[in-house]
Design a protein around this motif. Structure first.
Motif, PDB file in Angstrom:
ATOM      1  N   PHE A 200      23.189 -18.333   7.643  1.00 58.65           N
ATOM      2  CA  PHE A 200      24.507 -18.479   7.034  1.00 58.65           C
ATOM      3  C   PHE A 200      24.310 -18.951   5.603  1.00 58.65           C
ATOM      4  O   PHE A 200      23.659 -19.964   5.356  1.00 58.65           O
ATOM      5  N   LEU A 201      24.905 -18.214   4.668  1.00 54.50           N
ATOM      6  CA  LEU A 201      24.739 -18.507   3.243  1.00 54.50           C
ATOM      7  C   LEU A 201      26.067 -18.835   2.578  1.00 54.50           C
ATOM      8  O   LEU A 201      27.070 -18.156   2.813  1.00 54.50           O
ATOM      9  N   LEU A 202      26.054 -19.855   1.743  1.00 55.60           N
ATOM     10  CA  LEU A 202      27.163 -20.096   0.836  1.00 55.60           C
ATOM     11  C   LEU A 202      26.622 -20.755  -0.416  1.00 55.60           C
ATOM     12  O   LEU A 202      25.531 -21.341  -0.408  1.00 55.60           O
TER      13      LEU A 202
ATOM     14  N   VAL B 286      21.320 -22.745   8.438  1.00 51.16           N
ATOM     15  CA  VAL B 286      22.666 -23.024   7.941  1.00 51.16           C
ATOM     16  C   VAL B 286      22.558 -23.720   6.591  1.00 51.16           C
ATOM     17  O   VAL B 286      22.061 -24.845   6.497  1.00 51.16           O
ATOM     18  N   THR B 287      23.011 -23.045   5.533  1.00 49.29           N
ATOM     19  CA  THR B 287      23.064 -23.692   4.225  1.00 49.29           C
ATOM     20  C   THR B 287      24.405 -24.419   4.088  1.00 49.29           C
ATOM     21  O   THR B 287      25.369 -24.115   4.780  1.00 49.29           O
ATOM     22  N   GLY B 288      24.438 -25.383   3.186  1.00 53.71           N
ATOM     23  CA  GLY B 288      25.668 -26.161   3.034  1.00 53.71           C
ATOM     24  C   GLY B 288      26.001 -26.941   4.280  1.00 53.71           C
ATOM     25  O   GLY B 288      27.171 -27.121   4.641  1.00 53.71           O
ATOM     26  N   ALA B 289      24.979 -27.444   4.948  1.00 52.83           N
ATOM     27  CA  ALA B 289      25.147 -28.035   6.275  1.00 52.83           C
ATOM     28  C   ALA B 289      26.006 -29.292   6.288  1.00 52.83           C
ATOM     29  O   ALA B 289      26.604 -29.627   7.305  1.00 52.83           O
ATOM     30  N   SER B 290      26.072 -29.994   5.167  1.00 57.20           N
ATOM     31  CA  SER B 290      26.843 -31.237   5.134  1.00 57.20           C
ATOM     32  C   SER B 290      28.264 -31.035   4.610  1.00 57.20           C
ATOM     33  O   SER B 290      29.035 -31.985   4.505  1.00 57.20           O
TER      34      SER B 290
ATOM     35  N   VAL C 196      22.535 -11.826   8.281  1.00 57.60           N
ATOM     36  CA  VAL C 196      22.996 -12.786   7.279  1.00 57.60           C
ATOM     37  C   VAL C 196      24.520 -12.768   7.280  1.00 57.60           C
ATOM     38  O   VAL C 196      25.140 -11.707   7.197  1.00 57.60           O
ATOM     39  N   VAL C 197      25.118 -13.948   7.375  1.00 57.11           N
ATOM     40  CA  VAL C 197      26.567 -14.095   7.176  1.00 57.11           C
ATOM     41  C   VAL C 197      26.763 -14.846   5.867  1.00 57.11           C
ATOM     42  O   VAL C 197      26.280 -15.972   5.712  1.00 57.11           O
ATOM     43  N   LEU C 198      27.438 -14.223   4.943  1.00 57.10           N
ATOM     44  CA  LEU C 198      27.674 -14.788   3.611  1.00 57.10           C
ATOM     45  C   LEU C 198      29.140 -15.163   3.458  1.00 57.10           C
ATOM     46  O   LEU C 198      30.023 -14.358   3.760  1.00 57.10           O
ATOM     47  N   MET C 199      29.385 -16.373   2.973  1.00 58.83           N
ATOM     48  CA  MET C 199      30.751 -16.795   2.674  1.00 58.83           C
ATOM     49  C   MET C 199      30.955 -16.807   1.167  1.00 58.83           C
ATOM     50  O   MET C 199      30.207 -17.449   0.442  1.00 58.83           O
TER      51      MET C 199
ATOM     52  N   TYR D 231      26.132 -16.190  -8.133  1.00 59.78           N
ATOM     53  CA  TYR D 231      25.087 -15.181  -7.927  1.00 59.78           C
ATOM     54  C   TYR D 231      23.702 -15.792  -8.122  1.00 59.78           C
ATOM     55  O   TYR D 231      22.775 -15.518  -7.351  1.00 59.78           O
ATOM     56  N   LYS D 232      23.565 -16.620  -9.126  1.00 59.29           N
ATOM     57  CA  LYS D 232      22.282 -17.265  -9.400  1.00 59.29           C
ATOM     58  C   LYS D 232      21.845 -18.128  -8.232  1.00 59.29           C
ATOM     59  O   LYS D 232      20.650 -18.243  -7.940  1.00 59.29           O
ATOM     60  N   MET D 233      22.813 -18.741  -7.540  1.00 58.69           N
ATOM     61  CA  MET D 233      22.501 -19.571  -6.380  1.00 58.69           C
ATOM     62  C   MET D 233      22.124 -18.734  -5.162  1.00 58.69           C
ATOM     63  O   MET D 233      21.215 -19.072  -4.406  1.00 58.69           O
ATOM     64  N   LEU D 234      22.851 -17.633  -4.960  1.00 56.51           N
ATOM     65  CA  LEU D 234      22.744 -16.874  -3.716  1.00 56.51           C
ATOM     66  C   LEU D 234      21.662 -15.793  -3.730  1.00 56.51           C
ATOM     67  O   LEU D 234      21.049 -15.518  -2.693  1.00 56.51           O
ATOM     68  N   SER D 235      21.422 -15.190  -4.867  1.00 57.40           N
ATOM     69  CA  SER D 235      20.486 -14.066  -4.924  1.00 57.40           C
ATOM     70  C   SER D 235      19.088 -14.406  -4.405  1.00 57.40           C
ATOM     71  O   SER D 235      18.523 -13.624  -3.613  1.00 57.40           O
TER      72      SER D 235
END
Length: 279
Positions: A65-67, A8-12, A94-97, A76-80
């Motif tokens: 989980f990606l955001l 889980v990214t962005g967990a906080s 992968v679940v992308l928000m 895009y630079k963050m997620l790619s």
């Protein structure tokens, strides 16, 4: 049977915190990313701006989980790099928000990330939530608490605000079922409201007189920059607020109900739940 490990990214964040709570309540194994020093063995340090920690974060991971973290205009630079690592590892899902409206043009950073995921060969879902109700007890709270005013350049446009808890619930469902594989969903609340109606909902639960006051974009820009937001991210926020003002955020969808089997929470329920924030 081996239990899936879910990254889980962005967990906080607003969505991530509730997502982890839901997944843990269901007994799932979680690895949470953090930009700070990890507090325990279930967390791992990742800096998406530099790529530091990405390979380690994906070690042994089954689903993701990606955001993109707030504050960066080039999502895009963050997620790619994360999508590429997921592909390299052959994760199960992968679940992308991203955000509602991200697919209006193939040239936007969010849409470029969506396309990369869609073409990756991985099993995926994409969720595009509309504006969060929670913005009123976080980003826009200062004007409400200090002046009794929602101060935004939003005009009279309506927005189908969504409770972030519903977003988290949708993501938890998509991560743990294959029923909706390889589909994208625009997520909204049950109705479109203008900011006068939001102000009334907050007034009703707090007993305080809260009103919406339209301001010029440049007024908000000054405030955002003073709060320390990067210039490019400030321009990004002003641009999407411009789309809101033009009425592009008013559409409602049935996606939350289609996935969860229940209606999304409304503004009255949200205001009651967060009443203490405005007192």
């Amino acid at each position: 049977m081996k239990q899936d490990l879910i990254l889980v990214t962005g967990a906080s964040g607003t969505v991530g915190t509730e997502l982890i709570r839901l997944l843990k309540a269901e007994g799932h194994k979680i690895r949470a990313t953090t930009s700070k020093t990890p507090k325990d063995a279930s967390s791992v340090h990742v800096n998406l701006a530099t790529g530091e920690g990405i390979r380690e974060a994906f070690e042994g991971v089954d689903k993701v989980f990606l955001l993109s973290p707030p504050g960066y205009a080039d999502q895009y630079k963050m997620l790619s790099p994360m999508i590429q690592e997921a592909k390299r590892r052959g994760v199960k899902k992968v679940v992308l928000m991203t955000a509602m409206g991200a697919n209006a043009s193939d040239e936007t950073p969010f849409r470029r990330a969506e396309i990369e995921l869609e073409k990756s060969g991985l099993t995926y879902n994409i969720v595009r939530p509309n504006w969060f109700m929670e913005n009123f007890n976080t980003f826009w709270i200062q004007g409400i608490r200090e002046h009794g005013k929602i101060l935004l350049p939003a005009g009279k446009a309506k927005t189908s605000f969504i409770d972030a808890k519903d977003i988290s619930a949708v993501i938890a469902k998509l991560l743990t079922t294959d029923k909706f594989d390889n589909k994208d969903f625009d997520l909204t609340g049950p109705q479109a409201l203008d900011h006068d109606e939001v102000a009334k909902a907050i007034s009703d639960v707090t007993g305080k007189k809260i009103v919406y006051q339209e301001i010029q974009p440049n007024e908000l820009k000054v405030g955002l920059l003073a709060a320390g937001l990067p210039a490019d991210y400030t321009e990004f926020l002003l641009a999407i607020l411009g789309f809101l003002r033009e009425g592009y955020s008013a559409r409602t969808t049935t996606s939350v109900k289609d996935i969860l089997g229940r209606a999304p929470g409304d503004i009255k329920q949200y205001a009651q739940a967060h009443k203490q924030a405005w007192l």
